[in-house]
Design a protein around this motif. Structure first.
Motif, PDB file in Angstrom:
ATOM      1  N   PHE A 151     -17.047  42.030  42.482  1.00  0.00           N
ATOM      2  CA  PHE A 151     -16.730  40.996  41.494  1.00  0.00           C
ATOM      3  C   PHE A 151     -16.393  39.690  42.210  1.00  0.00           C
ATOM      4  CE2 PHE A 151     -16.173  44.839  39.043  1.00  0.00           C
ATOM      5  CZ  PHE A 151     -16.729  44.493  37.823  1.00  0.00           C
ATOM      6  N   THR A 152     -16.976  38.587  41.735  1.00  0.00           N
ATOM      7  CA  THR A 152     -16.796  37.305  42.404  1.00  0.00           C
ATOM      8  C   THR A 152     -15.385  36.751  42.245  1.00  0.00           C
ATOM      9  OG1 THR A 152     -17.650  36.135  40.460  1.00  0.00           O
ATOM     10  CG2 THR A 152     -19.228  36.681  42.201  1.00  0.00           C
ATOM     11  N   ARG A 153     -14.688  37.161  41.168  1.00  0.00           N
ATOM     12  CA  ARG A 153     -13.306  36.748  40.982  1.00  0.00           C
ATOM     13  C   ARG A 153     -12.430  37.980  40.812  1.00  0.00           C
ATOM     14  NH1 ARG A 153     -12.285  31.780  37.051  1.00  0.00           N
ATOM     15  NH2 ARG A 153     -10.310  31.958  38.169  1.00  0.00           N
ATOM     16  N   TYR A 154     -11.159  37.816  41.154  1.00  0.00           N
ATOM     17  CA  TYR A 154     -10.230  38.945  41.122  1.00  0.00           C
ATOM     18  C   TYR A 154      -9.910  39.348  39.679  1.00  0.00           C
ATOM     19  CZ  TYR A 154      -8.971  37.496  45.938  1.00  0.00           C
ATOM     20  OH  TYR A 154      -8.991  37.146  47.267  1.00  0.00           O
ATOM     21  N   PRO A 155     -10.309  40.527  39.229  1.00  0.00           N
ATOM     22  CA  PRO A 155      -9.888  40.973  37.892  1.00  0.00           C
ATOM     23  C   PRO A 155      -8.450  41.496  37.951  1.00  0.00           C
ATOM     24  CG  PRO A 155     -11.902  42.075  38.666  1.00  0.00           C
ATOM     25  CD  PRO A 155     -11.245  41.451  39.848  1.00  0.00           C
ATOM     26  N   LEU A 156      -7.731  41.297  36.887  1.00  0.00           N
ATOM     27  CA  LEU A 156      -6.386  41.860  36.782  1.00  0.00           C
ATOM     28  C   LEU A 156      -6.444  43.091  35.888  1.00  0.00           C
ATOM     29  CD1 LEU A 156      -3.335  41.697  37.346  1.00  0.00           C
ATOM     30  CD2 LEU A 156      -3.124  40.297  35.278  1.00  0.00           C
ATOM     31  N   LEU A 157      -6.166  44.246  36.468  1.00  0.00           N
ATOM     32  CA  LEU A 157      -6.100  45.487  35.706  1.00  0.00           C
ATOM     33  C   LEU A 157      -4.642  45.749  35.368  1.00  0.00           C
ATOM     34  CD1 LEU A 157      -8.929  45.631  36.961  1.00  0.00           C
ATOM     35  CD2 LEU A 157      -8.593  48.087  37.256  1.00  0.00           C
ATOM     36  N   THR A 158      -4.348  45.975  34.110  1.00  0.00           N
ATOM     37  CA  THR A 158      -2.973  46.195  33.685  1.00  0.00           C
ATOM     38  C   THR A 158      -2.875  47.489  32.884  1.00  0.00           C
ATOM     39  OG1 THR A 158      -3.063  45.117  31.514  1.00  0.00           O
ATOM     40  CG2 THR A 158      -2.759  43.690  33.442  1.00  0.00           C
ATOM     41  N   CYS A 159      -1.635  47.904  32.628  1.00  0.00           N
ATOM     42  CA  CYS A 159      -1.412  49.100  31.827  1.00  0.00           C
ATOM     43  C   CYS A 159      -1.444  48.769  30.339  1.00  0.00           C
ATOM     44  CB  CYS A 159      -0.086  49.757  32.197  1.00  0.00           C
ATOM     45  SG  CYS A 159       1.340  48.675  32.027  1.00  0.00           S
ATOM     46  N   GLU A 160      -1.597  47.495  29.999  1.00  0.00           N
ATOM     47  CA  GLU A 160      -1.677  47.095  28.591  1.00  0.00           C
ATOM     48  C   GLU A 160      -3.074  47.375  28.056  1.00  0.00           C
ATOM     49  OE1 GLU A 160      -0.620  43.011  28.554  1.00  0.00           O
ATOM     50  OE2 GLU A 160       1.425  43.354  29.269  1.00  0.00           O
ATOM     51  N   ASP A 161      -3.198  47.414  26.731  1.00  0.00           N
ATOM     52  CA  ASP A 161      -4.504  47.634  26.123  1.00  0.00           C
ATOM     53  C   ASP A 161      -5.444  46.480  26.482  1.00  0.00           C
ATOM     54  OD1 ASP A 161      -3.737  50.007  24.971  1.00  0.00           O
ATOM     55  OD2 ASP A 161      -3.180  49.090  23.057  1.00  0.00           O
ATOM     56  N   VAL A 162      -6.712  46.817  26.661  1.00  0.00           N
ATOM     57  CA  VAL A 162      -7.694  45.796  27.008  1.00  0.00           C
ATOM     58  C   VAL A 162      -7.982  44.898  25.814  1.00  0.00           C
ATOM     59  CG1 VAL A 162      -8.782  47.178  28.812  1.00  0.00           C
ATOM     60  CG2 VAL A 162      -9.582  47.384  26.452  1.00  0.00           C
ATOM     61  N   ARG A 163      -8.373  43.669  26.092  1.00  0.00           N
ATOM     62  CA  ARG A 163      -8.751  42.727  25.037  1.00  0.00           C
ATOM     63  C   ARG A 163     -10.120  43.101  24.489  1.00  0.00           C
ATOM     64  NH1 ARG A 163      -6.825  36.769  25.853  1.00  0.00           N
ATOM     65  NH2 ARG A 163      -8.883  36.396  24.952  1.00  0.00           N
ATOM     66  N   GLN A 164     -10.298  42.930  23.200  1.00  0.00           N
ATOM     67  CA  GLN A 164     -11.573  43.263  22.571  1.00  0.00           C
ATOM     68  C   GLN A 164     -12.707  42.369  23.053  1.00  0.00           C
ATOM     69  OE1 GLN A 164     -12.190  45.955  20.487  1.00  0.00           O
ATOM     70  NE2 GLN A 164     -10.150  46.487  21.232  1.00  0.00           N
ATOM     71  N   ASP A 165     -12.389  41.148  23.469  1.00  0.00           N
ATOM     72  CA  ASP A 165     -13.435  40.247  23.952  1.00  0.00           C
ATOM     73  C   ASP A 165     -13.782  40.479  25.419  1.00  0.00           C
ATOM     74  OD1 ASP A 165     -11.249  39.178  25.275  1.00  0.00           O
ATOM     75  OD2 ASP A 165     -11.282  37.259  24.231  1.00  0.00           O
ATOM     76  N   GLY A 166     -13.116  41.448  26.066  1.00  0.00           N
ATOM     77  CA  GLY A 166     -13.433  41.791  27.450  1.00  0.00           C
ATOM     78  C   GLY A 166     -12.837  40.873  28.488  1.00  0.00           C
ATOM     79  N   LYS A 167     -12.083  39.865  28.069  1.00  0.00           N
ATOM     80  CA  LYS A 167     -11.545  38.903  29.024  1.00  0.00           C
ATOM     81  C   LYS A 167     -10.231  39.394  29.630  1.00  0.00           C
ATOM     82  CE  LYS A 167     -13.788  34.860  26.966  1.00  0.00           C
ATOM     83  NZ  LYS A 167     -14.709  34.676  28.108  1.00  0.00           N
ATOM     84  N   TYR A 168      -9.881  38.823  30.781  1.00  0.00           N
ATOM     85  CA  TYR A 168      -8.682  39.236  31.495  1.00  0.00           C
ATOM     86  C   TYR A 168      -8.213  38.103  32.397  1.00  0.00           C
ATOM     87  CZ  TYR A 168     -12.696  40.361  34.449  1.00  0.00           C
ATOM     88  OH  TYR A 168     -13.902  40.318  35.100  1.00  0.00           O
ATOM     89  N   LYS A 169      -6.970  38.186  32.816  1.00  0.00           N
ATOM     90  CA  LYS A 169      -6.416  37.223  33.757  1.00  0.00           C
ATOM     91  C   LYS A 169      -6.831  37.607  35.179  1.00  0.00           C
ATOM     92  CE  LYS A 169      -2.369  36.335  30.839  1.00  0.00           C
ATOM     93  NZ  LYS A 169      -0.885  36.386  30.751  1.00  0.00           N
ATOM     94  N   THR A 170      -6.631  36.696  36.110  1.00  0.00           N
ATOM     95  CA  THR A 170      -6.950  37.007  37.501  1.00  0.00           C
ATOM     96  C   THR A 170      -5.769  37.702  38.166  1.00  0.00           C
ATOM     97  OG1 THR A 170      -6.230  34.791  38.160  1.00  0.00           O
ATOM     98  CG2 THR A 170      -8.582  35.117  37.782  1.00  0.00           C
ATOM     99  N   GLY A 171      -6.098  38.566  39.111  1.00  0.00           N
ATOM    100  CA  GLY A 171      -5.083  39.289  39.853  1.00  0.00           C
ATOM    101  C   GLY A 171      -5.104  38.902  41.320  1.00  0.00           C
ATOM    102  N   MET A 172      -4.752  39.854  42.178  1.00  0.00           N
ATOM    103  CA  MET A 172      -4.689  39.586  43.615  1.00  0.00           C
ATOM    104  C   MET A 172      -5.496  40.601  44.418  1.00  0.00           C
ATOM    105  SD  MET A 172      -0.641  38.574  43.977  1.00  0.00           S
ATOM    106  CE  MET A 172      -0.828  38.131  45.708  1.00  0.00           C
ATOM    107  N   MET A 173      -6.305  41.408  43.752  1.00  0.00           N
ATOM    108  CA  MET A 173      -7.061  42.439  44.449  1.00  0.00           C
ATOM    109  C   MET A 173      -8.547  42.301  44.157  1.00  0.00           C
ATOM    110  SD  MET A 173      -6.521  46.595  44.342  1.00  0.00           S
ATOM    111  CE  MET A 173      -4.853  46.440  45.007  1.00  0.00           C
TER     112      MET A 173
END
Length: 200
Positions: A151-173
């Motif tokens: 992935f070209t940008r860092y995805p943030l995986l969280t324990c919260e439910d995923v957004r229906q639009d598939g979007k997410y904040k950036t993480g550090m991994m």
């Protein structure tokens, strides 16, 4: 002091990494959901025959399974989590797509090789290094690593439910889909998944 306090906080709030823990012992922080767009990007770029069986053995709240159902008939999808120990699985499947507990990723890879013909595993990119992995996973010429989708940008995986639009904040991994395929005879390749439009 401050240093000790930070260490304690990290231990208490960090991931347990064991999706095979008994349900009553499982922490909320032991569940990192895969944003929908991450799985969609994989399926858009890597070939899978949607008429063949697929397994998701650590499905959590079904974030990956929801996307599999967009492509596969539900009767071809097998999925479970802590209610069944994946390491006791005996049935054979064509594919598996999963985001495993990283502490057990090595064991999950070996088990996937025994029950699937091809699988995609979401892992930190640094899983490419390590002598034990090199000797027992990456030097396996019968069931080799086929491709790595970074992935070209860092995805943030969280324990919260995923957004229906598939979007997410950036993480550090840095995350990547690792593709293994039985009988693949060429050198492994690296591809990139441009996820810029999925980042909030």
């Amino acid at each position: 002091g401050l240093k000790i306090k930070i260490i304690i906080i990290n231990i208490m709030t960090g991931k347990n990494y064991s999706c095979n823990n008994k349900a009553e012992n499982r922490s909320k922080n032991d569940l990192y959901q895969t944003p929908y767009s991450m799985t969609r990007l994989l399926l858009h770029n890597e070939y899978f025959d949607y008429n063949k069986s697929i397994l998701e053995p650590c499905c959590g709240h079904n974030a990956i399974v929801d996307i599999l159902k967009e492509k596969w008939n539900e009767n071809l999808i097998t999925y479970y989590d802590i209610e069944k120990d994946f390491f006791t699985e005996t049935k054979q499947y064509e594919y598996s797509i999963l985001n495993p507990p990283y502490k057990l990723a090595y064991e999950f890879i070996l088990k996937c090789k025994s029950v699937c013909k091809k699988f995609a595993m979401l892992l930190p990119l640094n899983y490419l290094h390590g002598k034990k992995r090199y000797d027992n996973i990456y030097c396996d010429t019968d069931y080799p690593l086929k491709k790595v989708y970074v992935f070209t940008r860092y995805p943030l995986l969280t324990c919260e439910d995923v957004r229906q639009d598939g979007k997410y904040k950036t993480g550090m991994m840095v995350y990547a889909w690792f593709i293994f395929e039985k009988g693949f005879e060429n050198e492994a390749t690296i591809k990139w998944l441009d996820n810029n439009n999925d980042v909030i």
